[in-house]
Enzyme design. Structure first.
Site, short mmCIF file in Angstrom:
data_model
loop_
_atom_site.label_atom_id
_atom_site.label_comp_id
_atom_site.label_asym_id
_atom_site.label_seq_id
_atom_site.Cartn_x
_atom_site.Cartn_y
_atom_site.Cartn_z
N HIS A 1 2.93 59.82 1.01
CA HIS A 1 4.30 59.30 1.16
C HIS A 1 4.45 57.89 0.57
CE1 HIS A 1 8.20 58.31 2.80
NE2 HIS A 1 7.68 57.37 3.57
N HIS B 1 4.89 49.88 3.22
CA HIS B 1 6.12 49.81 4.02
C HIS B 1 6.00 50.36 5.44
CE1 HIS B 1 6.83 54.01 2.65
NE2 HIS B 1 7.61 54.11 3.70
N GLU C 1 4.41 49.15 11.13
CA GLU C 1 5.03 49.95 12.19
C GLU C 1 4.06 50.98 12.77
OE1 GLU C 1 8.70 53.01 12.94
OE2 GLU C 1 8.12 52.49 10.90
N ASP C 2 3.27 51.61 11.90
CA ASP C 2 2.48 52.78 12.34
C ASP C 2 0.99 52.50 12.58
OD1 ASP C 2 4.80 54.19 12.11
OD2 ASP C 2 4.35 55.05 10.16
N ASP D 1 12.43 55.22 0.02
CA ASP D 1 11.79 55.83 1.19
C ASP D 1 12.64 57.00 1.69
OD1 ASP D 1 10.18 56.12 3.52
OD2 ASP D 1 11.52 54.81 4.65
N ASP E 1 34.89 71.40 -15.32
CA ASP E 1 33.96 70.34 -15.74
C ASP E 1 32.65 70.40 -14.93
OD1 ASP E 1 35.45 69.71 -13.57
OD2 ASP E 1 35.69 67.59 -14.03
#
Length: 735
Positions: free
Chosen positions: A63, A88, A92-93, A154, A274
């Site tokens: 990821h 990123h 947090e994890d 993300d 279109d």
């Protein structure tokens, strides 16, 4: 899900392969020492996430690598952003802290990652967690726009890999994406990402329509490609002849934009002409850009007849997000309208990569509309009083709308969203001018405050020191700035009136021998169903509560049966009950289900529709279709009040209300034929029928009771077979 067999060696090989692909994507922006920084971030992410796996069973590290790849390849961000994208989720994890990040990668990276880390903690149960998160994310705009760009990367990867998630989570994330993230990508000029986010959201919220359009597009692919090559052949020849270096190609429209057109114009897929646009990308120097674009426009309109109402010139006046292009619609060789977009390589890069490309070319365009827009966002966020949900709604409204260009009496250009009024213009000039505005002159003609402005209008504002903002102003202003300033002014006025009300109430309670204290004030507010003591004081000052009402309150207090449950505790209790899984999934049509629910009239769900439950303030649980026009807003703003719901398999033959819109050529006995099919052949009851006929065109809205989607589809099929009927579609609202 099938058992995922783990082959560590194969996974390590795949991780190395993906990392090398990431480095290749970063190559255009790499400078000395950058490769080592990216490697250091990759190693830390790999180590931190080594025990973690995604819902699909794959290693979690796939990821962050994919998010970094999107940031580099599709948005065009540089090394700092790639490092942040790789890291990123680590704060947090995992056990890695922001301090560790700052020590290894510096303050800038730590600040961006702090912006990317989701908020944890307790929110007001009546506010939306998503709205608060979104607001926090936008606050980082003031520091570094890269936070939002990485967040979009993300979200895009999460949307691309959502098939392994639970259905209710898919719905919530898809709704939030279409409601907030797609408009944000649009506003930052990331058109390719915006279109993909909309398509992926639709894939989960309305899978049947999505599959239907995708299948139709696939069936017509060869025919479309033939048409495109016939159209661009002559264009290429003349461009070559005139020595203009350019690429010419056809680009299919997104599934979501096709569906939007079908819905807005109430036409079937076959009538959407279109389905693609022709794009001409010119390779030329910055000084010659405008000249070359108009030269190409001239060549194309000499070959194919243009529609004079469909010329859009964003080359002379770029959009607020920096978008530059010439759009025209011409009549193709087979009598079919075709949209042609003409732009240079630089313009195309800004159109595809939005903000990142905008920075690259910033020197040539120092006073950009995008910079002004970011400044507006900062100003909006500085108004901290605003409720998070109001903020998100106002903000969203200003994301998607096209701009109009308005001039001041001295000729200064002001950009406003489409649909803006004279009052919006006044607030845009200055908050004080807006607050004291009593009227305006548009092109030297006197108009009211609510007058909607048109592109190119010249506006002069008339003010008076006696004027102050009124509540009804909120009904016609469209800009977030105007709404925010009016609200805070009204709030201040309300606070002043409430102060007077407080004194009046104190005197009235004294005369009734009721003690004036916080506990009693809260009880009185609750009795009169006011959400706060300020509302109570305000209504006392306005004369809505007098001594007689207060005596009734005093009498009810003495009654032993007196009970009042506040909405907050009511909702909290219901949410708690849901969280404890007492109510896991609401079974619609099950007599043994001990939960009260009603079917929402905005979309009239029927058995066979994909549905969800929403916990309302006063009406218990409402059942909506997942494709309901209100669904994305409810799920995006009130995710914690959404309940899973499905139709009971042992559904008794109950009739459900739904709407049909019928269009055709007016003919004698047509209504009789329609009602015969509905009542005689299908034995279906009609609740209401409204029909209009105008110059030979017949339009009818019919509300009918059906058992399920299967019966509805058969009914629609039979109605379409009636001679003269050109279209039958289901519509959402009970009109």
């Amino acid at each position: 899900m099938e058992d995922y067999v783990i082959d560590i060696e194969a996974e390590n090989k795949e991780i190395r392969k993906r990392y090398r692909a990431l480095l290749r994507a970063c190559k255009p922006t790499l400078q000395r020492g950058d490769k080592q920084e990216i490697r250091k971030a990759f190693d830390l992410a790999l180590e931190s996430h080594k025990e973690m796996r995604r819902k699909s069973g794959e290693p979690y590290i796939y990821h962050p690598i994919a998010v970094a790849q999107i940031a580099a390849e599709e948005i065009g961000l540089g090394t700092t952003s790639i490092v942040c994208a790789l890291l990123h989720d680590v704060v947090e994890d995992t056990s890695v802290t922001l301090l560790d990040i700052e020590t290894q990668f510096g303050k800038k990276v730590a600040r961006i990652i702090d912006g990317l880390t989701k908020i944890s903690g307790i929110f007001d149960p009546n506010s939306s967690m998503q709205a608060e998160n979104f607001r926090k994310m936008l606050l980082t705009l003031a520091d570094d726009v890269r936070v939002i760009l990485i967040k979009l990367a993300d979200r895009l990867h999460n949307m691309r890999t959502m098939e392994f998630m639970a259905r209710h989570k898919q719905l919530k994330i898809a709704s939030e994406t279409s409601y907030l993230y797609a408009p944000l990508a649009h506003r930052l000029g990331l058109y390719a990402i915006k279109s993909e986010l909309e398509d992926l959201s639709m894939k989960y919220t309305d899978p049947d329509t999505y599959k239907f359009i995708a299948r139709k597009l696939n069936e017509k692919k060869a025919e479309r490609e033939k048409f495109v090559s016939d159209f661009i052949g002559p264009v290429k020849d003349i461009l070559e002849e005139q020595g203009i270096k350019a690429q010419v190609f056809g680009r299919p429209k997104s599934i979501f934009s096709i569906w939007n057109k079908m819905r807005k114009k109430s036409i079937p897929f076959e009538e959407v002409y279109d389905l693609f646009a022709i794009r001409v990308i010119i390779d030329t120097s910055t000084e010659r850009e405008k000249t070359e674009c108009w030269k190409v426009y001239s060549i194309i309109t000499d070959l194919y007849r243009p529609n004079p109402d469909r010329l859009r010139d964003w080359v002379s006046s770029p959009k607020g997000n920096g978008y530059e292009s010439l759009h025209t619609t011409v009549m193709g060789p087979r009598g079919q309208w075709v949209e042609v977009q003409i732009r240079t390589k630089r313009m195309n890069e800004i159109a595809e990569k939005g903000f990142a490309a905008h920075w690259k070319y910033k020197e040539s365009n120092s006073d950009s509309g995008l910079d002004q827009w970011i400044q507006k966002v900062r100003n909006m966020l500085s108004n901290s009083e605003q409720n998070a949900l109001d903020f998100v709604d106002d903000f969203k409204m200003n994301l998607f709308s096209d701009e109009i260009f308005i001039f001041t009496p001295k000729g200064t250009l002001v950009q406003l969203p489409n649909g803006a009024t004279a009052l919006d213009f006044a607030f845009e000039i200055h908050s004080d001018i807006g607050a004291t505005c009593i009227g305006a002159k548009v092109n030297h003609k006197l108009v009211p405050l609510s007058h909607p402005l048109q592109n190119g209008d010249q506006v002069e504002i008339i003010t008076s020191s006696k004027q102050s903002p009124k509540e009804d102003w909120l009904n016609f202003v469209v800009t977030a700035k105007a709404k925010s300033k009016i609200r805070s002014s009204l709030k201040e006025e309300k606070r002043r009136v409430a102060e007077d009300g407080k004194e009046i109430l104190e005197r009235k309670l004294k005369s009734l021998k009721i003690t004036y204290n916080t506990d009693n004030i809260n009880k009185i507010a609750n009795y009169f169903k006011y959400p706060s003591s300020q509302e109570l004081f305000y209504n006392v000052a306005k004369g809505n509560i007098d001594v007689k009402n207060l005596r009734e309150y005093a009498a009810s207090e003495k009654s032993p049966e007196h009970t009042h449950n506040q909405f907050n505790s009511h909702i909290s209790g219901l949410v708690e009950k849901i969280n404890k899984k007492d109510v896991d999934t609401i079974l619609i049509g099950d007599d043994y289900q001990q939960v009260d629910y009603t079917l929402a009239p905005c979309c009239n769900p029927i058995p066979g529709d994909d549905i969800f439950g929403f916990l309302t303030v006063n009406d218990g649980i409402k059942i909506h279709r997942t494709s309901c026009p209100n669904a994305s807003k409810l799920m995006a703003n009130y995710g914690y009040r959404i309940l899973k719901a499905k139709w009971a398999s042992s559904q008794a033959q109950v009739a459900f209300l739904t709407g049909l819109r019928i269009v055709g050529i007016d003919d004698v006995g047509l209504v009789n034929k329609i009602t015969n099919v509905i009542s005689q052949e299908f034995n279906v009851n009609i609740r209401s029928l409204s029909i209009t006929s105008n110059e030979g065109i017949f339009e009818g809205n019919i509300m009918v009771f059906v058992n399920d989607t299967e019966q509805l589809e058969s009914l629609m099929k039979n109605l379409k077979e009636i001679s003269g009927i050109t279209g039958v579609s289901r519509y959402d609202a009970d009109l």
